[in-house]
Design a protein around this motif. Structure first.
Motif, PDB file in Angstrom:
ATOM      1  N   UNK A 111      -0.181  34.125 -18.063  1.00 36.60           N
ATOM      2  CA  UNK A 111       0.705  34.892 -17.187  1.00 36.60           C
ATOM      3  C   UNK A 111       0.114  35.136 -15.807  1.00 36.60           C
ATOM      4  N   UNK A 112      -1.135  34.680 -15.568  1.00 37.12           N
ATOM      5  CA  UNK A 112      -1.768  34.935 -14.287  1.00 37.12           C
ATOM      6  C   UNK A 112      -1.969  33.648 -13.505  1.00 37.12           C
ATOM      7  N   UNK A 113      -1.919  33.761 -12.168  1.00 38.53           N
ATOM      8  CA  UNK A 113      -2.209  32.639 -11.289  1.00 38.53           C
ATOM      9  C   UNK A 113      -3.709  32.561 -11.072  1.00 38.53           C
ATOM     10  N   UNK A 114      -4.301  31.382 -11.298  1.00 36.06           N
ATOM     11  CA  UNK A 114      -5.733  31.173 -11.114  1.00 36.06           C
ATOM     12  C   UNK A 114      -5.963  30.264  -9.921  1.00 36.06           C
ATOM     13  N   UNK A 115      -7.008  30.562  -9.136  1.00 31.52           N
ATOM     14  CA  UNK A 115      -7.343  29.737  -7.986  1.00 31.52           C
ATOM     15  C   UNK A 115      -8.798  29.309  -8.076  1.00 31.52           C
ATOM     16  N   UNK A 116      -9.018  27.999  -8.054  1.00 28.17           N
ATOM     17  CA  UNK A 116     -10.372  27.443  -8.103  1.00 28.17           C
ATOM     18  C   UNK A 116     -10.621  26.708  -6.801  1.00 28.17           C
ATOM     19  N   UNK A 117     -11.643  27.157  -6.043  1.00 23.23           N
ATOM     20  CA  UNK A 117     -11.871  26.497  -4.758  1.00 23.23           C
ATOM     21  C   UNK A 117     -12.625  25.188  -4.938  1.00 23.23           C
ATOM     22  N   UNK A 118     -12.685  24.409  -3.845  1.00 19.07           N
ATOM     23  CA  UNK A 118     -13.326  23.092  -3.904  1.00 19.07           C
ATOM     24  C   UNK A 118     -14.797  23.197  -4.279  1.00 19.07           C
ATOM     25  N   UNK A 154       0.836  -1.199   0.000  1.00 21.21           N
ATOM     26  CA  UNK A 154       0.000   0.000   0.000  1.00 21.21           C
ATOM     27  C   UNK A 154       0.873   1.253   0.000  1.00 21.21           C
ATOM     28  N   UNK A 155       0.639   2.129  -0.971  1.00 21.74           N
ATOM     29  CA  UNK A 155       1.396   3.372  -1.056  1.00 21.74           C
ATOM     30  C   UNK A 155       0.619   4.554  -0.479  1.00 21.74           C
ATOM     31  N   UNK A 156      -0.680   4.615  -0.762  1.00 19.39           N
ATOM     32  CA  UNK A 156      -1.488   5.740  -0.304  1.00 19.39           C
ATOM     33  C   UNK A 156      -2.951   5.347  -0.340  1.00 19.39           C
ATOM     34  N   UNK A 157      -3.685   5.686   0.726  1.00 16.31           N
ATOM     35  CA  UNK A 157      -5.126   5.446   0.780  1.00 16.31           C
ATOM     36  C   UNK A 157      -5.838   6.761   1.024  1.00 16.31           C
ATOM     37  N   UNK A 158      -6.816   7.058   0.169  1.00 13.71           N
ATOM     38  CA  UNK A 158      -7.587   8.285   0.289  1.00 13.71           C
ATOM     39  C   UNK A 158      -9.024   7.961   0.664  1.00 13.71           C
ATOM     40  N   UNK A 159      -9.563   8.680   1.663  1.00 15.19           N
ATOM     41  CA  UNK A 159     -10.959   8.469   2.019  1.00 15.19           C
ATOM     42  C   UNK A 159     -11.858   9.171   1.000  1.00 15.19           C
ATOM     43  N   UNK A 160     -13.159   9.169   1.259  1.00 12.50           N
ATOM     44  CA  UNK A 160     -14.118   9.677   0.273  1.00 12.50           C
ATOM     45  C   UNK A 160     -13.868  11.144  -0.071  1.00 12.50           C
ATOM     46  N   UNK A 161     -13.638  11.977   0.952  1.00 15.10           N
ATOM     47  CA  UNK A 161     -13.435  13.406   0.698  1.00 15.10           C
ATOM     48  C   UNK A 161     -12.158  13.651  -0.107  1.00 15.10           C
ATOM     49  N   UNK A 162     -11.054  13.002   0.314  1.00 12.84           N
ATOM     50  CA  UNK A 162      -9.778  13.197  -0.376  1.00 12.84           C
ATOM     51  C   UNK A 162      -9.836  12.649  -1.797  1.00 12.84           C
ATOM     52  N   UNK A 163     -10.490  11.490  -1.965  1.00  9.70           N
ATOM     53  CA  UNK A 163     -10.627  10.909  -3.298  1.00  9.70           C
ATOM     54  C   UNK A 163     -11.424  11.836  -4.205  1.00  9.70           C
ATOM     55  N   UNK A 164     -12.468  12.456  -3.652  1.00 16.58           N
ATOM     56  CA  UNK A 164     -13.269  13.373  -4.449  1.00 16.58           C
ATOM     57  C   UNK A 164     -12.463  14.567  -4.918  1.00 16.58           C
ATOM     58  N   UNK A 165     -11.615  15.107  -4.038  1.00 18.27           N
ATOM     59  CA  UNK A 165     -10.798  16.252  -4.435  1.00 18.27           C
ATOM     60  C   UNK A 165      -9.792  15.880  -5.518  1.00 18.27           C
ATOM     61  N   UNK A 166      -9.219  14.663  -5.411  1.00 16.83           N
ATOM     62  CA  UNK A 166      -8.266  14.223  -6.424  1.00 16.83           C
ATOM     63  C   UNK A 166      -8.953  14.037  -7.778  1.00 16.83           C
ATOM     64  N   UNK A 167     -10.144  13.454  -7.756  1.00 20.41           N
ATOM     65  CA  UNK A 167     -10.881  13.240  -9.007  1.00 20.41           C
ATOM     66  C   UNK A 167     -11.226  14.577  -9.654  1.00 20.41           C
ATOM     67  N   UNK A 168     -11.672  15.542  -8.838  1.00 20.51           N
ATOM     68  CA  UNK A 168     -12.000  16.860  -9.365  1.00 20.51           C
ATOM     69  C   UNK A 168     -10.767  17.539  -9.955  1.00 20.51           C
ATOM     70  N   UNK A 169      -9.627  17.347  -9.286  1.00 21.06           N
ATOM     71  CA  UNK A 169      -8.382  17.916  -9.798  1.00 21.06           C
ATOM     72  C   UNK A 169      -8.036  17.323 -11.162  1.00 21.06           C
ATOM     73  N   UNK A 170      -8.201  16.013 -11.291  1.00 20.15           N
ATOM     74  CA  UNK A 170      -7.860  15.351 -12.560  1.00 20.15           C
ATOM     75  C   UNK A 170      -8.726  15.872 -13.702  1.00 20.15           C
ATOM     76  N   UNK A 171     -10.009  16.082 -13.420  1.00 17.68           N
ATOM     77  CA  UNK A 171     -10.877  16.650 -14.456  1.00 17.68           C
ATOM     78  C   UNK A 171     -10.457  18.071 -14.802  1.00 17.68           C
ATOM     79  N   UNK A 172     -10.117  18.846 -13.772  1.00 21.16           N
ATOM     80  CA  UNK A 172      -9.708  20.229 -14.014  1.00 21.16           C
ATOM     81  C   UNK A 172      -8.431  20.302 -14.835  1.00 21.16           C
ATOM     82  N   UNK A 173      -7.507  19.362 -14.613  1.00 19.45           N
ATOM     83  CA  UNK A 173      -6.236  19.386 -15.321  1.00 19.45           C
ATOM     84  C   UNK A 173      -6.413  19.288 -16.824  1.00 19.45           C
ATOM     85  N   UNK A 174      -7.468  18.590 -17.264  1.00 19.88           N
ATOM     86  CA  UNK A 174      -7.673  18.412 -18.702  1.00 19.88           C
ATOM     87  C   UNK A 174      -8.017  19.715 -19.402  1.00 19.88           C
ATOM     88  N   UNK A 175      -8.507  20.708 -18.637  1.00 14.08           N
ATOM     89  CA  UNK A 175      -8.881  21.968 -19.259  1.00 14.08           C
ATOM     90  C   UNK A 175      -7.873  23.076 -19.054  1.00 14.08           C
TER      91      UNK A 175
END
Length: 402
Positions: free
Chosen positions: A135-142, A108-129
């Protein structure tokens, strides 16, 4: 060579193909959150990185979906979906060690609970766009990411949370700008058709005002329709806020003259364009024939033509040969429009008034066409002709955007 039958979960992991998602059959959850015990559950596996060749191994209890490959070491992702579609209760990263049916085991390398898994999944979707340039830093909240992922009306929800951010993103995205422009023009043409064909909606749009004022407001709100609908040239509004403008002054000795639409041609040299807007319900020809097979233009058409003649003449007298553009503060912009021979148009009636159902009245069509084709100016156009040209322009935009 005969592949060994896998006996453990680690054995299965050593035999799975890189980049292939394996979805196990549903079962009742036996452990985990108390509220989830007994709930339908499926387990999903995927080898996301690989450092050795492995043969694939299927199972009757598994459904396989091929994904892209990744060139790292052999690591397996294990996800558990519980109770409802898309609810990832656990996400685990495991290292696959050893050989099938020999010394295979999982680390086992890493285990994510439901909340952490949800944030990772959302990040992966966001990365595709994400655009790599910028030149600007963008911040998208949860909350914003969650709205995009979880809400069936995701874009609306995200826009409600950050409308200004969406506007800036659209301005910076040429494709998005095209999509918005096309959507807006579709709505404009839909409104055009409703005003033409729905008397009740037209009366509501009047709101106690004049009938011509409805069309004046509509064309002012959508100046591109006249801009592309009157000619093969592109016309743009002289004033970005209002189509109707005074082209001749009012004095004690004379009457002032206003034109329903004041536009200019586009190009290195701009020329003045004037348009008189009548009603789509105005007849094109008089009710009775003047002679057998011969109809004269209606009072509305001939009156519009006479009005256009006077407007153009007064514009030449009062505006002069050249019209100088000014900014909002009254300063000359340095741009001049040629007003010596203004182009002139009358928008009136509908060609369908010369038909009965799908049948043409050939003598009426001939009388109308001969009349308007022998005018040096203005050019007489009907509402359905303006609409047809606007539709054609929108079709070209949609084809370019595909």
């Amino acid at each position: 060579m005969t592949l060994p039958e896998p006996e453990t979960e680690a054995d299965f992991a050593t035999l799975r193909n890189l980049g292939r998602t394996t979805i196990g059959k549903s079962f009742s959850l036996q452990f985990g959150s108390h509220s989830d015990i007994g709930a339908p559950t499926r387990t999903i596996w995927q080898i996301i990185s690989e450092d050795a060749d492995c043969a694939s191994m299927g199972s009757g209890d598994e459904e396989e979906v091929t994904l892209r490959q990744s060139p790292a070491g052999r690591v397996q992702v294990k996800a558990r979906v519980v109770r409802e579609r898309g609810r990832v209760a656990e996400l685990r990263f495991e290292r696959v060690m050893g050989r099938a049916n020999r010394d295979a085991h999982l680390e086992n390398l890493l285990t994510l609970d439901e909340d952490a898994a949800g944030r990772l999944i959302e990040l992966c979707y966001a990365l595709k766009g994400i655009d790599p340039s910028g030149s600007e830093t963008l911040k998208l909240d949860d909350d914003l990411l969650a709205a995009v992922m979880a809400d069936p009306k995701a874009l609306s929800a995200a826009y409600d949370r950050d409308p200004e951010g969406f506007v800036e993103m659209i301005k910076a995205d040429v494709t998005a700008t095209d999509v918005v422009a096309i959507a807006a023009r579709k709505e404009a043409l839909k409104r055009f058709e409703i005003l033409l064909d729905d008397p009740d909606e037209f009366e509501r749009a009047r709101d106690g005002g004049g009938r011509e004022a409805v069309w004046q407001r509509f064309f002012e709100g959508n100046p591109w329709i006249l801009g592309v609908g009157l000619s093969g040239h592109l016309f743009t509004s002289w004033d970005g806020q209002k189509l109707e403008r005074a082209v001749a002054g009012s004095t004690v000795a004379d009457f002032g003259k206003r034109v329903d639409a004041m536009l200019t041609t586009s190009g290195a040299v701009r020329s003045l364009v004037l348009a008189e807007i009548k009603l789509p319900g105005d007849p094109l020809l008089e009710r009775d024939s003047y002679r057998a097979g011969c109809w004269v233009p209606s009072r509305e058409v001939s009156g519009g033509v006479a009005q256009a003649h006077i407007t153009a003449e007064r514009a030449r007298d009062d505006l002069g040969t050249w019209l100088t553009a000014r900014d909002d503060d009254g300063f000359d912009t340095g741009e001049a429009v040629y007003a010596g021979v203004p182009r002139s148009y009358v928008v009136v009636g509908r060609l369908s008034s010369l038909m009965r159902g799908d049948q043409l009245h050939r003598d009426k069509v001939r009388s109308f066409e001969l009349y308007r084709r022998h005018l040096s100016y203005p050019e007489v156009l009907t509402y359905d002709e303006v609409l047809a040209r606007a539709r054609w322009t929108l079709h070209l935009l949609e084809a370019e955007a595909e």
